[in-house]
Design a protein around this motif. Sequence first.
Motif, short mmCIF file in Angstrom:
data_model
loop_
_atom_site.label_atom_id
_atom_site.label_comp_id
_atom_site.label_asym_id
_atom_site.label_seq_id
_atom_site.Cartn_x
_atom_site.Cartn_y
_atom_site.Cartn_z
N PRO A 199 -9.00 -7.61 28.68
CA PRO A 199 -7.82 -8.46 28.81
C PRO A 199 -7.44 -8.71 30.27
CG PRO A 199 -7.47 -6.80 27.13
CD PRO A 199 -8.75 -6.45 27.82
N ARG A 200 -7.63 -7.70 31.12
CA ARG A 200 -7.27 -7.89 32.53
C ARG A 200 -8.14 -8.95 33.18
NH1 ARG A 200 -6.45 -3.43 37.40
NH2 ARG A 200 -6.11 -5.00 39.03
N GLU A 201 -9.45 -8.86 32.98
CA GLU A 201 -10.35 -9.84 33.59
C GLU A 201 -10.06 -11.25 33.11
OE1 GLU A 201 -14.41 -8.75 33.06
OE2 GLU A 201 -14.20 -6.82 34.12
N PHE A 202 -9.60 -11.36 31.86
CA PHE A 202 -9.29 -12.69 31.32
C PHE A 202 -7.97 -13.21 31.86
CE2 PHE A 202 -7.59 -15.27 27.65
CZ PHE A 202 -8.37 -16.39 27.91
N ASP A 234 -9.92 -26.34 30.80
CA ASP A 234 -11.38 -26.41 30.65
C ASP A 234 -12.00 -25.04 30.89
OD1 ASP A 234 -11.22 -29.11 30.14
OD2 ASP A 234 -11.85 -29.73 32.16
N ASP A 235 -11.55 -24.36 31.95
CA ASP A 235 -12.10 -23.05 32.30
C ASP A 235 -11.80 -22.01 31.22
OD1 ASP A 235 -13.00 -24.18 34.63
OD2 ASP A 235 -11.41 -23.33 35.89
N ALA A 236 -10.57 -22.02 30.72
CA ALA A 236 -10.18 -21.03 29.71
C ALA A 236 -10.95 -21.25 28.41
CB ALA A 236 -8.67 -21.11 29.46
N LEU A 240 -13.58 -18.51 26.73
CA LEU A 240 -13.43 -18.00 25.37
C LEU A 240 -14.67 -18.28 24.53
CD1 LEU A 240 -9.72 -18.89 24.52
CD2 LEU A 240 -10.72 -16.60 24.56
N LEU A 241 -15.21 -19.47 24.65
CA LEU A 241 -16.41 -19.80 23.88
C LEU A 241 -17.60 -18.93 24.29
CD1 LEU A 241 -16.09 -23.70 23.69
CD2 LEU A 241 -15.64 -22.03 21.87
N GLN A 242 -17.69 -18.63 25.56
CA GLN A 242 -18.74 -17.71 26.01
C GLN A 242 -18.57 -16.32 25.41
OE1 GLN A 242 -18.55 -17.89 30.28
NE2 GLN A 242 -19.34 -19.99 30.37
N ALA A 243 -17.32 -15.89 25.28
CA ALA A 243 -17.05 -14.58 24.67
C ALA A 243 -17.46 -14.57 23.21
CB ALA A 243 -15.56 -14.24 24.81
#
Length: 253
Positions: A199-202, A234-236, A240-243
């Motif tokens: 959560p911190r990195e996000f 766009d970045d967020a 999330l999709l990568q996760a």
Amino acid sequence: MPVREQVGEQAEGRGGDRARDGGWIANIEAARADLARSSTAARVAGLLREQIIDGLLKPGERLPEGKLQKAADVSRNTLREAFRMLVEERLLVYQFNRGVFVRRVTPGDVTDLYLVRRILECEGVRAAPAAAPEALARLDAAVSRGERAAEQGRWPEVGAADIRFHEAVGALVGSRRVDEMLYRTLTELRLAFHEMVSPREFHEPYLRRNRLLTELITHGRIEAAERELRAYLDDAEAQLLQAYEAADRSTAG
């Protein structure tokens, strides 16, 4: 006029009223016994939504009906009505013979939710020059709340503050309907945050970007703010999709 005739005319008048309103008043009268229960169910549903926003209810978690009924001091029917509301909002899912669970948002949901966010939040940024001072103050309050939580290492609270910040961005439009749509969108999206391993990195980078967005908006740099918000979303979404992809690969392996 004789009493019997007077009563007859009154009854005929009521019948005429029912005919004119299409009978819907009679339907309301027939359903009024359920109104108190429905109102209570809506309040229970609201409490459960807040647990989702705060990160306390996580995808896949089973909701213990007996404990919830006792904690909320409501009937079984009322609790199930609250569940039904949240199932319709795609926050919960009913599994036959197993119970009610917090729903796992899919990658397709994430893409669609970010589409809705771009529409509503970018309109909020464009509406900022005409927004009331108290609406602009909500931006700073939400960011400050997140910053305080981050200083104390309370990262789930940072996530909740992030939701409040983006609610405040949409609220710059000044529309109750926009507020409601964005609240539901962000509540559903909050479930996707749990896909992030850290959560911190996000949240930490976006907390800084929330502060930047607040400064751009409050200083009237609307075009720059909208560009930043679009890049931010766009970045967020991509993160999330990568996760999700990483989680699926891990499961497949």
